[in-house]
Design a protein around this motif. Structure first.
Motif, PDB file in Angstrom:
ATOM      1  N   ASP A 151      19.594-107.787  43.250  1.00  0.00           N
ATOM      2  CA  ASP A 151      19.290-107.964  45.098  1.00  0.00           C
ATOM      3  C   ASP A 151      18.123-109.032  45.239  1.00  0.00           C
ATOM      4  O   ASP A 151      18.351-109.993  46.033  1.00  0.00           O
ATOM      5  CB  ASP A 151      18.959-106.715  45.736  1.00  0.00           C
ATOM      6  N   TRP A 152      17.266-109.212  44.248  1.00  0.00           N
ATOM      7  CA  TRP A 152      16.179-110.271  44.137  1.00  0.00           C
ATOM      8  C   TRP A 152      16.694-111.777  44.110  1.00  0.00           C
ATOM      9  O   TRP A 152      16.482-112.486  44.572  1.00  0.00           O
ATOM     10  CB  TRP A 152      15.129-109.907  43.096  1.00  0.00           C
ATOM     11  N   LEU A 153      17.889-111.622  43.186  1.00  0.00           N
ATOM     12  CA  LEU A 153      18.519-113.086  42.833  1.00  0.00           C
ATOM     13  C   LEU A 153      19.304-113.403  44.236  1.00  0.00           C
ATOM     14  O   LEU A 153      19.134-114.781  44.374  1.00  0.00           O
ATOM     15  CB  LEU A 153      19.501-112.836  41.860  1.00  0.00           C
ATOM     16  N   PHE A 154      19.954-112.800  44.860  1.00  0.00           N
ATOM     17  CA  PHE A 154      20.760-113.152  46.183  1.00  0.00           C
ATOM     18  C   PHE A 154      19.878-113.568  47.447  1.00  0.00           C
ATOM     19  O   PHE A 154      20.450-113.988  48.324  1.00  0.00           O
ATOM     20  CB  PHE A 154      21.803-112.013  46.700  1.00  0.00           C
ATOM     21  N   GLU A 155      18.621-113.476  47.089  1.00  0.00           N
ATOM     22  CA  GLU A 155      17.479-113.925  48.338  1.00  0.00           C
ATOM     23  C   GLU A 155      17.378-115.205  48.045  1.00  0.00           C
ATOM     24  O   GLU A 155      16.508-115.836  49.100  1.00  0.00           O
ATOM     25  CB  GLU A 155      16.393-112.978  48.261  1.00  0.00           C
ATOM     26  N   VAL A 156      17.598-115.825  46.931  1.00  0.00           N
ATOM     27  CA  VAL A 156      17.356-117.403  46.558  1.00  0.00           C
ATOM     28  C   VAL A 156      18.351-118.159  47.018  1.00  0.00           C
ATOM     29  O   VAL A 156      19.533-118.211  47.139  1.00  0.00           O
ATOM     30  CB  VAL A 156      17.215-117.310  45.123  1.00  0.00           C
ATOM     31  N   ASP A 157      17.686-119.453  47.611  1.00  0.00           N
ATOM     32  CA  ASP A 157      18.847-120.346  48.348  1.00  0.00           C
ATOM     33  C   ASP A 157      19.244-121.177  47.209  1.00  0.00           C
ATOM     34  O   ASP A 157      18.555-121.714  46.298  1.00  0.00           O
ATOM     35  CB  ASP A 157      17.693-121.124  49.232  1.00  0.00           C
ATOM     36  N   GLU A 158      20.657-121.221  47.281  1.00  0.00           N
ATOM     37  CA  GLU A 158      21.633-121.594  46.002  1.00  0.00           C
ATOM     38  C   GLU A 158      21.830-123.213  46.528  1.00  0.00           C
ATOM     39  O   GLU A 158      22.315-123.835  45.651  1.00  0.00           O
ATOM     40  CB  GLU A 158      22.928-121.121  46.060  1.00  0.00           C
ATOM     41  N   GLY A 159      21.470-123.730  47.835  1.00  0.00           N
ATOM     42  CA  GLY A 159      21.749-124.957  48.156  1.00  0.00           C
ATOM     43  C   GLY A 159      23.248-124.926  48.478  1.00  0.00           C
ATOM     44  O   GLY A 159      24.097-124.213  48.684  1.00  0.00           O
ATOM     45  N   THR A 160      23.814-126.141  48.649  1.00  0.00           N
ATOM     46  CA  THR A 160      25.337-126.365  48.972  1.00  0.00           C
ATOM     47  C   THR A 160      26.179-126.955  47.710  1.00  0.00           C
ATOM     48  O   THR A 160      27.428-126.959  48.000  1.00  0.00           O
ATOM     49  CB  THR A 160      25.273-127.744  50.004  1.00  0.00           C
ATOM     50  N   GLU A 161      25.413-127.159  46.724  1.00  0.00           N
ATOM     51  CA  GLU A 161      26.202-127.325  45.358  1.00  0.00           C
ATOM     52  C   GLU A 161      26.954-125.957  44.693  1.00  0.00           C
ATOM     53  O   GLU A 161      26.289-124.867  45.194  1.00  0.00           O
ATOM     54  CB  GLU A 161      25.429-128.177  44.351  1.00  0.00           C
ATOM     55  N   ASN A 162      27.719-126.206  43.945  1.00  0.00           N
ATOM     56  CA  ASN A 162      28.410-125.016  43.193  1.00  0.00           C
ATOM     57  C   ASN A 162      28.548-125.147  41.595  1.00  0.00           C
ATOM     58  O   ASN A 162      29.428-125.641  41.260  1.00  0.00           O
ATOM     59  CB  ASN A 162      29.904-124.702  43.887  1.00  0.00           C
ATOM     60  N   PRO A 163      27.239-125.059  41.108  1.00  0.00           N
ATOM     61  CA  PRO A 163      27.293-125.372  39.750  1.00  0.00           C
ATOM     62  C   PRO A 163      28.035-124.454  38.933  1.00  0.00           C
ATOM     63  O   PRO A 163      28.628-124.733  37.818  1.00  0.00           O
ATOM     64  CB  PRO A 163      25.712-125.295  39.280  1.00  0.00           C
ATOM     65  N   PHE A 164      28.269-122.950  39.345  1.00  0.00           N
ATOM     66  CA  PHE A 164      29.145-122.130  38.523  1.00  0.00           C
ATOM     67  C   PHE A 164      30.554-122.760  38.768  1.00  0.00           C
ATOM     68  O   PHE A 164      31.193-122.597  37.485  1.00  0.00           O
ATOM     69  CB  PHE A 164      29.043-120.749  38.996  1.00  0.00           C
ATOM     70  N   GLY A 165      30.941-123.152  39.733  1.00  0.00           N
ATOM     71  CA  GLY A 165      32.130-123.556  39.542  1.00  0.00           C
ATOM     72  C   GLY A 165      32.723-124.779  38.801  1.00  0.00           C
ATOM     73  O   GLY A 165      33.703-124.897  38.149  1.00  0.00           O
ATOM     74  N   GLU A 166      31.613-125.606  38.861  1.00  0.00           N
ATOM     75  CA  GLU A 166      31.836-126.941  37.830  1.00  0.00           C
ATOM     76  C   GLU A 166      31.717-126.290  36.422  1.00  0.00           C
ATOM     77  O   GLU A 166      32.530-126.922  35.527  1.00  0.00           O
ATOM     78  CB  GLU A 166      30.604-127.867  38.036  1.00  0.00           C
ATOM     79  N   PHE A 167      30.878-125.492  36.103  1.00  0.00           N
ATOM     80  CA  PHE A 167      30.794-124.902  34.708  1.00  0.00           C
ATOM     81  C   PHE A 167      32.052-124.349  34.321  1.00  0.00           C
ATOM     82  O   PHE A 167      32.591-124.480  33.282  1.00  0.00           O
ATOM     83  CB  PHE A 167      29.659-124.068  34.526  1.00  0.00           C
TER      84      PHE A 167
END
Length: 204
Positions: free
Chosen positions: A24-40
């Motif tokens: 839950d703590w992780l989902f509180e963090v702003d990921e921005g507009t990029e998608n690094p996982f998709g690229e990875f």
């Protein structure tokens, strides 16, 4: 040259889940507009996870009721789940339940990946088994601005300084992404490792 990679999110103090195995703590963090996982993940041809990670994904993404969520995330990329207990399979997903020597499974994953990278999705205990056998080539950490104090460690295996070299730094939203070459590539030295990394498939 294909790589075996550990890509994960972690707190500043090195935990991938809190004391209750919650993210839950992780989902509180702003990921921005990029998608690094998709690229990875575009460079991944096979992946593996432990039983605890698989159970968390099942519950968090409601996969038994909505198996399309798995297919939306991972497509038909084959996944090996290391477990010693019976776990429900995601309907129509390319998932193999397995136990035993990670070296034997790693060979099968490399064949299935067909020249693409192998992703170790976690957790840290499973990745440690690959690291112990020299099968881990790269660590990619998305470091979140959180300090948990306790929880599930990112990796339960000691990797010495001369076995790691920093090859990439990237800011994405509030995350700091650090990429490290592991093992033989790192031992070549900082400059050679960076040069070699540019010749290998992009981390993400």
């Amino acid at each position: 040259m294909a790589k075996t990679q550990y890509y994960t999110a972690t707190s500043i103090d090195g935990y991938i889940a809190d004391e209750t195995n919650s993210l839950d703590w992780l989902f509180e963090v702003d990921e921005g507009t990029e998608n690094p996982f998709g690229e990875f993940f575009a460079g991944v041809g096979a992946f593996a996870m432990g039983a605890t990670t698989y159970e968390w994904v099942l519950e968090n993404d409601n996969l038994l009721e909505e198996p399309q969520n798995w297919h939306d995330m991972y497509g038909d990329v084959p996944c090996w789940v290391f477990t010693h207990r019976d776990l429900p399979p995601v309907p129509d997903a390319n998932v193999f339940m397995i136990s035993g020597d990670v070296r034997r499974v790693h060979e099968a994953m490399l064949v299935a990946a067909q020249g693409k990278n192998v992703w170790l999705a976690g957790g840290g205990d499973l990745v440690a088994q690959f690291a112990e056998h020299g099968l881990l080539d790269e660590i990619i950490l998305g470091i979140a601005p959180a300090v948990l104090g306790a929880g599930t460690p990112m990796l339960r295996h000691r990797i010495h300084v001369d076995e790691l070299i920093l090859t990439g730094v990237r800011e994405v939203g509030q995350f700091a992404y650090l990429t490290y070459a592991v093992g033989d590539v790192a031992r070549m030295g900082r400059h050679l490792a960076a040069e070699t990394a540019t010749l290998l498939p992009a981390a993400f």
